[in-house]
Design a protein around this motif. Sequence first.
Motif, PDB file in Angstrom:
ATOM      1  N   LEU A 105      36.177  34.447  55.001  1.00  0.00           N
ATOM      2  CA  LEU A 105      36.070  33.341  54.054  1.00  0.00           C
ATOM      3  C   LEU A 105      35.838  33.836  52.636  1.00  0.00           C
ATOM      4  CD1 LEU A 105      33.846  30.903  56.162  1.00  0.00           C
ATOM      5  CD2 LEU A 105      36.345  31.061  56.085  1.00  0.00           C
ATOM      6  N   ASN A 106      35.118  34.935  52.507  1.00  0.00           N
ATOM      7  CA  ASN A 106      34.901  35.531  51.191  1.00  0.00           C
ATOM      8  C   ASN A 106      34.294  36.919  51.369  1.00  0.00           C
ATOM      9  OD1 ASN A 106      35.012  35.742  48.440  1.00  0.00           O
ATOM     10  ND2 ASN A 106      33.586  34.072  48.013  1.00  0.00           N
ATOM     11  N   PHE A 107      34.448  37.764  50.360  1.00  0.00           N
ATOM     12  CA  PHE A 107      33.858  39.093  50.423  1.00  0.00           C
ATOM     13  C   PHE A 107      33.646  39.616  49.007  1.00  0.00           C
ATOM     14  CE2 PHE A 107      38.178  40.246  49.583  1.00  0.00           C
ATOM     15  CZ  PHE A 107      38.125  41.488  48.971  1.00  0.00           C
ATOM     16  N   ARG A 108      32.835  40.641  48.905  1.00  0.00           N
ATOM     17  CA  ARG A 108      32.592  41.303  47.626  1.00  0.00           C
ATOM     18  C   ARG A 108      32.203  42.752  47.904  1.00  0.00           C
ATOM     19  NH1 ARG A 108      30.717  39.413  42.603  1.00  0.00           N
ATOM     20  NH2 ARG A 108      31.868  37.510  43.144  1.00  0.00           N
ATOM     21  N   ILE A 109      32.710  43.660  47.099  1.00  0.00           N
ATOM     22  CA  ILE A 109      32.332  45.068  47.188  1.00  0.00           C
ATOM     23  C   ILE A 109      31.440  45.387  45.998  1.00  0.00           C
ATOM     24  CG2 ILE A 109      33.151  47.455  47.148  1.00  0.00           C
ATOM     25  CD1 ILE A 109      35.706  46.511  48.506  1.00  0.00           C
ATOM     26  N   THR A 110      30.260  45.935  46.276  1.00  0.00           N
ATOM     27  CA  THR A 110      29.297  46.255  45.230  1.00  0.00           C
ATOM     28  C   THR A 110      28.857  47.712  45.353  1.00  0.00           C
ATOM     29  OG1 THR A 110      27.348  45.679  46.557  1.00  0.00           O
ATOM     30  CG2 THR A 110      28.421  43.886  45.344  1.00  0.00           C
ATOM     31  N   SER A 111      28.054  48.149  44.418  1.00  0.00           N
ATOM     32  CA  SER A 111      27.431  49.463  44.545  1.00  0.00           C
ATOM     33  C   SER A 111      26.538  49.467  45.786  1.00  0.00           C
ATOM     34  CB  SER A 111      26.598  49.780  43.300  1.00  0.00           C
ATOM     35  OG  SER A 111      27.425  49.851  42.153  1.00  0.00           O
ATOM     36  N   GLY A 112      26.307  50.633  46.337  1.00  0.00           N
ATOM     37  CA  GLY A 112      25.587  50.730  47.596  1.00  0.00           C
ATOM     38  C   GLY A 112      24.154  50.257  47.560  1.00  0.00           C
ATOM     39  N   ASN A 113      23.540  50.216  46.373  1.00  0.00           N
ATOM     40  CA  ASN A 113      22.125  49.854  46.291  1.00  0.00           C
ATOM     41  C   ASN A 113      21.885  48.364  46.053  1.00  0.00           C
ATOM     42  OD1 ASN A 113      23.105  49.791  43.692  1.00  0.00           O
ATOM     43  ND2 ASN A 113      21.381  50.879  42.776  1.00  0.00           N
ATOM     44  N   VAL A 114      22.925  47.548  46.112  1.00  0.00           N
ATOM     45  CA  VAL A 114      22.759  46.102  45.932  1.00  0.00           C
ATOM     46  C   VAL A 114      22.166  45.491  47.198  1.00  0.00           C
ATOM     47  CG1 VAL A 114      23.972  43.908  45.602  1.00  0.00           C
ATOM     48  CG2 VAL A 114      24.599  45.904  44.237  1.00  0.00           C
ATOM     49  N   ASP A 115      21.109  44.712  47.042  1.00  0.00           N
ATOM     50  CA  ASP A 115      20.433  44.073  48.166  1.00  0.00           C
ATOM     51  C   ASP A 115      21.380  43.122  48.899  1.00  0.00           C
ATOM     52  OD1 ASP A 115      18.646  41.563  49.154  1.00  0.00           O
ATOM     53  OD2 ASP A 115      17.485  43.418  49.272  1.00  0.00           O
ATOM     54  N   ASP A 116      21.243  43.061  50.234  1.00  0.00           N
ATOM     55  CA  ASP A 116      22.109  42.200  51.042  1.00  0.00           C
ATOM     56  C   ASP A 116      22.049  40.744  50.588  1.00  0.00           C
ATOM     57  OD1 ASP A 116      22.866  44.368  52.488  1.00  0.00           O
ATOM     58  OD2 ASP A 116      21.717  43.879  54.286  1.00  0.00           O
ATOM     59  N   ARG A 117      20.848  40.269  50.247  1.00  0.00           N
ATOM     60  CA  ARG A 117      20.690  38.872  49.833  1.00  0.00           C
ATOM     61  C   ARG A 117      21.392  38.599  48.506  1.00  0.00           C
ATOM     62  NH1 ARG A 117      14.383  39.561  50.691  1.00  0.00           N
ATOM     63  NH2 ARG A 117      15.107  41.530  49.815  1.00  0.00           N
ATOM     64  N   LYS A 118      21.323  39.552  47.600  1.00  0.00           N
ATOM     65  CA  LYS A 118      22.014  39.395  46.323  1.00  0.00           C
ATOM     66  C   LYS A 118      23.524  39.387  46.535  1.00  0.00           C
ATOM     67  CE  LYS A 118      22.248  41.337  41.651  1.00  0.00           C
ATOM     68  NZ  LYS A 118      21.754  42.420  40.742  1.00  0.00           N
ATOM     69  N   GLY A 119      23.989  40.234  47.447  1.00  0.00           N
ATOM     70  CA  GLY A 119      25.415  40.257  47.761  1.00  0.00           C
ATOM     71  C   GLY A 119      25.879  38.949  48.373  1.00  0.00           C
ATOM     72  N   LEU A 120      25.047  38.375  49.248  1.00  0.00           N
ATOM     73  CA  LEU A 120      25.389  37.093  49.870  1.00  0.00           C
ATOM     74  C   LEU A 120      25.476  35.988  48.828  1.00  0.00           C
ATOM     75  CD1 LEU A 120      25.867  35.328  52.360  1.00  0.00           C
ATOM     76  CD2 LEU A 120      23.383  35.171  52.640  1.00  0.00           C
ATOM     77  N   ALA A 121      24.546  36.005  47.872  1.00  0.00           N
ATOM     78  CA  ALA A 121      24.540  34.980  46.823  1.00  0.00           C
ATOM     79  C   ALA A 121      25.800  35.037  45.960  1.00  0.00           C
ATOM     80  CB  ALA A 121      23.299  35.138  45.952  1.00  0.00           C
ATOM     81  N   MET A 122      26.468  36.189  45.934  1.00  0.00           N
ATOM     82  CA  MET A 122      27.694  36.333  45.148  1.00  0.00           C
ATOM     83  C   MET A 122      28.894  35.665  45.818  1.00  0.00           C
ATOM     84  SD  MET A 122      27.500  40.348  44.038  1.00  0.00           S
ATOM     85  CE  MET A 122      26.138  41.041  43.088  1.00  0.00           C
ATOM     86  N   ILE A 123      28.816  35.442  47.128  1.00  0.00           N
ATOM     87  CA  ILE A 123      30.013  35.002  47.850  1.00  0.00           C
ATOM     88  C   ILE A 123      29.849  33.678  48.598  1.00  0.00           C
ATOM     89  CG2 ILE A 123      30.885  37.350  48.141  1.00  0.00           C
ATOM     90  CD1 ILE A 123      29.754  37.392  50.951  1.00  0.00           C
ATOM     91  N   TRP A 124      28.695  33.015  48.490  1.00  0.00           N
ATOM     92  CA  TRP A 124      28.504  31.800  49.287  1.00  0.00           C
ATOM     93  C   TRP A 124      28.586  30.508  48.467  1.00  0.00           C
ATOM     94  CZ3 TRP A 124      22.639  31.581  51.105  1.00  0.00           C
ATOM     95  CH2 TRP A 124      21.820  31.427  49.989  1.00  0.00           C
ATOM     96  N   ASN A 125      28.990  30.582  47.214  1.00  0.00           N
ATOM     97  CA  ASN A 125      28.969  29.407  46.341  1.00  0.00           C
ATOM     98  C   ASN A 125      29.727  28.210  46.902  1.00  0.00           C
ATOM     99  OD1 ASN A 125      27.372  30.660  44.443  1.00  0.00           O
ATOM    100  ND2 ASN A 125      29.083  31.355  43.184  1.00  0.00           N
TER     101      ASN A 125
END
Length: 202
Positions: free
Chosen positions: A134-154
Amino acid sequence: MTLAQHSNLDKLVSLAILRFFTGHRNWKDFHQHVQTYHRKDFPRLPAYQNFIYAMNSLSVVALLLLHGFMTFFKSITRNEDPKFADSSKLAACNIKREFSNKVAQYIAKKSKSTMGWFYGFKLHIICNELMQILNFRITSGNVDDRKGLAMIWNDIFGMIIADAGYLGKNWHKKALDLGKQLLTGVKANMKKIMTKTQHQLL
Protein backbone atom coordinates in the motif's frame (compact mmCIF):
# COMPACT_ATOMS: atom_id res chain seq x y z
CA MET A 1 22.39 8.65 -24.12
CA THR A 2 18.77 7.51 -24.16
CA LEU A 3 17.12 4.17 -23.76
CA ALA A 4 16.50 4.05 -27.50
CA GLN A 5 20.25 4.19 -28.12
CA HIS A 6 20.77 1.04 -26.09
CA SER A 7 17.81 -1.13 -26.99
CA ASN A 8 14.04 -1.14 -27.06
CA LEU A 9 12.31 -0.46 -23.76
CA ASP A 10 10.47 -3.79 -23.86
CA LYS A 11 13.77 -5.65 -24.30
CA LEU A 12 15.29 -3.85 -21.32
CA VAL A 13 12.30 -4.67 -19.14
CA SER A 14 12.52 -8.31 -20.27
CA LEU A 15 16.19 -8.40 -19.28
CA ALA A 16 15.46 -6.89 -15.88
CA ILE A 17 12.80 -9.54 -15.23
CA LEU A 18 14.98 -12.35 -16.60
CA ARG A 19 17.69 -11.62 -14.04
CA PHE A 20 15.39 -12.64 -11.18
CA PHE A 21 14.82 -16.03 -12.81
CA THR A 22 18.50 -16.71 -13.49
CA GLY A 23 19.50 -16.14 -9.87
CA HIS A 24 22.45 -13.84 -10.62
CA ARG A 25 23.26 -11.54 -7.72
CA ASN A 26 24.98 -8.81 -9.74
CA TRP A 27 24.56 -7.23 -13.17
CA LYS A 28 28.07 -8.11 -14.35
CA ASP A 29 27.52 -11.86 -14.07
CA PHE A 30 24.06 -11.53 -15.57
CA HIS A 31 25.39 -9.53 -18.54
CA GLN A 32 27.95 -12.27 -19.18
CA HIS A 33 25.20 -14.90 -18.92
CA VAL A 34 23.07 -13.13 -21.54
CA GLN A 35 26.06 -12.74 -23.85
CA THR A 36 26.80 -16.45 -23.58
CA TYR A 37 23.36 -18.06 -23.64
CA HIS A 38 20.88 -15.50 -25.00
CA ARG A 39 22.80 -13.64 -27.69
CA LYS A 40 20.26 -14.67 -30.34
CA ASP A 41 17.42 -13.36 -28.18
CA PHE A 42 19.16 -10.02 -27.58
CA PRO A 43 21.40 -9.40 -30.61
CA ARG A 44 21.74 -5.67 -29.81
CA LEU A 45 22.86 -6.20 -26.24
CA PRO A 46 24.95 -3.13 -25.27
CA ALA A 47 28.46 -3.31 -23.86
CA TYR A 48 28.55 -3.69 -20.09
CA GLN A 49 28.91 0.02 -19.19
CA ASN A 50 26.07 1.06 -21.50
CA PHE A 51 24.03 -1.88 -20.25
CA ILE A 52 24.35 -0.65 -16.65
CA TYR A 53 23.37 2.86 -17.73
CA ALA A 54 20.28 1.48 -19.46
CA MET A 55 19.27 -0.62 -16.46
CA ASN A 56 19.62 2.38 -14.15
CA SER A 57 17.42 4.38 -16.52
CA LEU A 58 14.67 1.83 -15.94
CA SER A 59 14.33 2.93 -12.30
CA VAL A 60 11.94 5.71 -13.34
CA VAL A 61 9.74 3.20 -15.19
CA ALA A 62 9.83 0.84 -12.20
CA LEU A 63 8.79 3.61 -9.77
CA LEU A 64 5.90 4.70 -12.00
CA LEU A 65 4.73 1.11 -12.31
CA LEU A 66 4.99 0.55 -8.55
CA HIS A 67 3.09 3.77 -7.83
CA GLY A 68 0.31 2.63 -10.15
CA PHE A 69 0.05 -0.73 -8.41
CA MET A 70 -0.01 0.86 -4.94
CA THR A 71 -2.74 3.29 -5.98
CA PHE A 72 -4.82 0.37 -7.24
CA PHE A 73 -4.20 -1.75 -4.13
CA LYS A 74 -5.28 1.15 -1.89
CA SER A 75 -8.49 1.55 -3.89
CA ILE A 76 -9.51 -2.08 -3.32
CA THR A 77 -8.46 -2.24 0.35
CA ARG A 78 -11.29 -1.32 2.72
CA ASN A 79 -10.79 0.60 5.95
CA GLU A 80 -12.04 -2.40 7.93
CA ASP A 81 -9.47 -4.72 6.34
CA PRO A 82 -6.36 -5.35 8.49
CA LYS A 83 -3.08 -3.82 7.34
CA PHE A 84 0.42 -4.85 8.36
CA ALA A 85 3.38 -2.56 9.00
CA ASP A 86 7.00 -3.60 9.25
CA SER A 87 10.54 -2.45 8.55
CA SER A 88 13.60 -4.23 7.22
CA LYS A 89 17.27 -3.36 7.04
CA LEU A 90 18.95 -2.69 3.69
CA ALA A 91 22.65 -3.04 4.37
CA ALA A 92 24.95 -0.97 2.15
CA CYS A 93 27.96 -3.10 3.10
CA ASN A 94 29.28 -5.34 5.82
CA ILE A 95 29.26 -3.48 9.14
CA LYS A 96 33.04 -3.98 9.39
CA ARG A 97 33.49 -1.81 6.28
CA GLU A 98 31.24 1.07 7.34
CA PHE A 99 34.09 3.61 7.49
CA SER A 100 35.56 2.66 4.10
CA ASN A 101 32.26 2.57 2.21
CA LYS A 102 32.08 5.43 -0.31
CA VAL A 103 28.91 4.69 -2.28
CA ALA A 104 26.41 5.83 0.34
CA GLN A 105 28.66 7.50 2.91
CA TYR A 106 26.52 10.65 3.24
CA ILE A 107 23.11 9.01 3.53
CA ALA A 108 23.66 5.52 4.96
CA LYS A 109 23.68 5.29 8.76
CA LYS A 110 24.65 2.78 11.40
CA SER A 111 21.83 1.20 13.39
CA LYS A 112 20.85 -1.95 15.25
CA SER A 113 18.09 -4.38 14.32
CA THR A 114 16.96 -7.65 15.89
CA MET A 115 19.68 -9.32 13.81
CA GLY A 116 22.46 -7.06 15.11
CA TRP A 117 24.27 -3.95 13.91
CA PHE A 118 24.17 -2.90 10.26
CA TYR A 119 25.20 0.05 8.10
CA GLY A 120 22.83 1.25 5.42
CA PHE A 121 19.16 2.00 5.02
CA LYS A 122 15.78 0.88 6.28
CA LEU A 123 12.68 -0.09 4.31
CA HIS A 124 9.36 0.88 5.93
CA ILE A 125 6.30 -0.76 4.40
CA ILE A 126 2.54 -1.22 4.83
CA CYS A 127 0.64 -3.97 3.04
CA ASN A 128 -2.84 -5.45 3.17
CA GLU A 129 -3.77 -9.01 4.16
CA LEU A 130 -3.04 -10.19 0.60
CA MET A 131 0.52 -8.86 0.98
CA GLN A 132 -0.13 -6.16 -1.61
CA ILE A 133 2.01 -3.08 -0.99
CA LEU A 134 0.00 0.00 0.00
CA ASN A 135 2.92 2.32 0.65
CA PHE A 136 6.63 2.27 1.45
CA ARG A 137 9.56 4.54 2.20
CA ILE A 138 13.32 4.01 2.27
CA THR A 139 15.18 5.99 4.93
CA SER A 140 18.58 6.06 6.56
CA GLY A 141 19.16 3.06 8.80
CA ASN A 142 18.89 5.01 12.06
CA VAL A 143 15.32 6.25 11.50
CA ASP A 144 12.96 4.96 14.20
CA ASP A 145 10.31 2.47 13.04
CA ARG A 146 7.50 4.69 14.38
CA LYS A 147 8.80 7.73 12.52
CA GLY A 148 9.03 5.66 9.35
CA LEU A 149 5.44 4.48 9.80
CA ALA A 150 4.24 8.06 10.25
CA MET A 151 5.74 8.87 6.84
CA ILE A 152 3.61 6.32 5.00
CA TRP A 153 0.26 5.99 6.81
CA ASN A 154 -1.33 9.37 5.99
CA ASP A 155 -3.96 8.03 3.57
CA ILE A 156 -4.32 4.59 5.19
CA PHE A 157 -7.00 4.05 7.83
CA GLY A 158 -8.37 1.26 9.99
CA MET A 159 -6.46 -1.47 11.80
CA ILE A 160 -2.67 -1.57 11.42
CA ILE A 161 -0.87 -4.56 12.95
CA ALA A 162 2.83 -4.25 13.80
CA ASP A 163 5.48 -5.74 16.08
CA ALA A 164 6.76 -4.43 19.41
CA GLY A 165 9.14 -2.04 17.67
CA TYR A 166 6.18 0.31 17.15
CA LEU A 167 5.36 0.64 20.84
CA GLY A 168 5.67 4.11 22.31
CA LYS A 169 4.22 6.54 24.81
CA ASN A 170 0.83 7.82 23.58
CA TRP A 171 1.55 6.25 20.17
CA HIS A 172 -1.70 4.25 20.13
CA LYS A 173 -3.68 7.38 21.07
CA LYS A 174 -2.01 9.34 18.29
CA ALA A 175 -3.02 6.64 15.83
CA LEU A 176 -6.65 6.70 17.05
CA ASP A 177 -6.77 10.48 16.68
CA LEU A 178 -5.79 10.01 13.02
CA GLY A 179 -8.42 7.35 12.34
CA LYS A 180 -6.16 4.33 12.73
CA GLN A 181 -6.11 1.49 15.26
CA LEU A 182 -2.54 0.38 15.92
CA LEU A 183 -2.15 -3.15 17.30
CA THR A 184 1.37 -4.03 18.35
CA GLY A 185 3.19 -6.91 19.95
CA VAL A 186 4.66 -6.57 23.42
CA LYS A 187 8.23 -6.62 24.61
CA ALA A 188 9.62 -9.43 26.73
CA ASN A 189 9.43 -7.40 29.95
CA MET A 190 5.78 -6.39 29.45
CA LYS A 191 2.59 -8.17 30.48
CA LYS A 192 1.07 -9.93 27.50
CA ILE A 193 -2.44 -8.59 27.82
CA MET A 194 -4.59 -6.76 25.31
CA THR A 195 -5.89 -3.27 25.89
CA LYS A 196 -9.61 -2.53 26.04
CA THR A 197 -9.38 -1.01 22.55
CA GLN A 198 -7.74 -4.15 21.16
CA HIS A 199 -10.47 -6.35 22.66
CA GLN A 200 -13.14 -4.17 21.04
CA LEU A 201 -11.42 -4.33 17.66
CA LEU A 202 -11.16 -8.12 17.77
